[in-house]
Design a protein around this motif. Sequence first.
Motif, PDB file in Angstrom:
ATOM      1  N   LEU A 176       0.826  -1.205   0.000  1.00 16.96           N
ATOM      2  CA  LEU A 176       0.000   0.000   0.000  1.00 16.96           C
ATOM      3  C   LEU A 176       0.865   1.261   0.000  1.00 16.96           C
ATOM      4  O   LEU A 176       0.601   2.211  -0.747  1.00 16.96           O
ATOM      5  N   VAL A 177       1.912   1.286   0.823  1.00 15.05           N
ATOM      6  CA  VAL A 177       2.811   2.448   0.845  1.00 15.05           C
ATOM      7  C   VAL A 177       3.473   2.637  -0.512  1.00 15.05           C
ATOM      8  O   VAL A 177       3.582   3.766  -1.014  1.00 15.05           O
ATOM      9  N   GLN A 178       3.901   1.550  -1.132  1.00 12.95           N
ATOM     10  CA  GLN A 178       4.518   1.656  -2.454  1.00 12.95           C
ATOM     11  C   GLN A 178       3.531   2.211  -3.479  1.00 12.95           C
ATOM     12  O   GLN A 178       3.894   3.040  -4.328  1.00 12.95           O
ATOM     13  N   ALA A 179       2.288   1.762  -3.398  1.00  7.75           N
ATOM     14  CA  ALA A 179       1.280   2.233  -4.339  1.00  7.75           C
ATOM     15  C   ALA A 179       1.005   3.725  -4.150  1.00  7.75           C
ATOM     16  O   ALA A 179       0.846   4.473  -5.123  1.00  7.75           O
ATOM     17  N   ILE A 180       0.964   4.171  -2.901  1.00  9.87           N
ATOM     18  CA  ILE A 180       0.753   5.596  -2.624  1.00  9.87           C
ATOM     19  C   ILE A 180       1.908   6.416  -3.180  1.00  9.87           C
ATOM     20  O   ILE A 180       1.708   7.469  -3.808  1.00  9.87           O
TER      21      ILE A 180
ATOM     22  N   LEU B  49      -2.260  -0.227  -7.711  1.00  9.33           N
ATOM     23  CA  LEU B  49      -2.279  -1.583  -7.147  1.00  9.33           C
ATOM     24  C   LEU B  49      -2.713  -2.618  -8.181  1.00  9.33           C
ATOM     25  O   LEU B  49      -2.238  -3.758  -8.174  1.00  9.33           O
ATOM     26  N   ALA B  50      -3.587  -2.208  -9.082  1.00  8.37           N
ATOM     27  CA  ALA B  50      -4.135  -3.140 -10.068  1.00  8.37           C
ATOM     28  C   ALA B  50      -3.189  -3.414 -11.223  1.00  8.37           C
ATOM     29  O   ALA B  50      -3.365  -4.410 -11.941  1.00  8.37           O
TER      30      ALA B  50
ATOM     31  N   PHE C 258      -1.606  -8.304  -8.591  1.00 10.08           N
ATOM     32  CA  PHE C 258      -3.010  -8.672  -8.470  1.00 10.08           C
ATOM     33  C   PHE C 258      -3.656  -8.803  -9.841  1.00 10.08           C
ATOM     34  O   PHE C 258      -3.311  -8.062 -10.775  1.00 10.08           O
ATOM     35  N   ASN C 259      -4.603  -9.748  -9.962  1.00 11.62           N
ATOM     36  CA  ASN C 259      -5.291  -9.937 -11.237  1.00 11.62           C
ATOM     37  C   ASN C 259      -6.466  -8.976 -11.358  1.00 11.62           C
ATOM     38  O   ASN C 259      -6.678  -8.108 -10.496  1.00 11.62           O
ATOM     39  N   ASP C 260      -7.243  -9.143 -12.402  1.00 10.73           N
ATOM     40  CA  ASP C 260      -8.356  -8.223 -12.659  1.00 10.73           C
ATOM     41  C   ASP C 260      -9.434  -8.285 -11.585  1.00 10.73           C
ATOM     42  O   ASP C 260     -10.227  -7.347 -11.433  1.00 10.73           O
ATOM     43  N   ASP C 261      -9.477  -9.379 -10.855  1.00 10.23           N
ATOM     44  CA  ASP C 261     -10.458  -9.522  -9.775  1.00 10.23           C
ATOM     45  C   ASP C 261      -9.911  -9.064  -8.433  1.00 10.23           C
ATOM     46  O   ASP C 261     -10.579  -9.188  -7.410  1.00 10.23           O
TER      47      ASP C 261
END
Length: 252
Positions: free
Chosen positions: A133-137, A152-153, A166-169
């Motif tokens: 999460l920190v990396q995504a931010i 993230l996606a 992560f996959n599409d779901d």
Amino acid sequence: FLMRLPEAPASPTPEQLDPVAANFSRPESNPDVVVTCVYDRGCAAWIRSLRNSKWSPKAQVFTVCIGMDSFVNEVGETDAMYMTGISPWDPSLGATDEIVRWTAKEFARRFVDYTSRTPTYHSASAAASVGALVQAIQRADSFDATDVAAVLATREFPTLYGKLRFNDDGQSESPVLFLQYDGNATVHTVFPLEERSGTLVYPMPTWDHRDCRFLSTCETGSQSTIVGTCTDDGSCRCSVDEATSSGVGPKA
């Protein structure tokens, strides 16, 4: 070809499993790889049945137990050696977290120091989720949920849990680890290859071979014996040509 073993009780005993092991140890059966889908209580019982039938498949794979402290304590180091299994995570994983720079092993050490408990994949995945999460931010350069979710996606995140993606779901695509105990009863990640800490031993040594190595005086010697080398069948190949082994396994 695939052979399916009978279904066993949730908490089987060696007495219930002995006939199964004896049946599949026969030359006309004797599969190379045995995969047991069990709860942790079934692992030790199955290993005892393998020993009771003197059956040594080339690989024994467990769906649980490998890496658990209780497993080695219950079956003993000698019998735990070379057993394999799967797990979402293990401290032997060759991964480093991009945020805190901890390896999986370093995380495990800190977790034990703080809680006095060995970490499971549950605690490691929780820590890795925060790291991802920190990396995504940081990559989104935003605290906006939509912006962060988009990163993230579509990205991959190096964490102490491995490389998260992560996959599409929205489900994790991280590979399941394949683990194996080495000859010192230390568990290693042997797959994925790029994050392994050890090399797969296949076929695993027979019961007589490991008993010869660790329970006999073949390779350690004594005042009344000649040092030798344990063979695959558990006999001792003496270092002196005139000497011969009189037994196998622990009596080699």
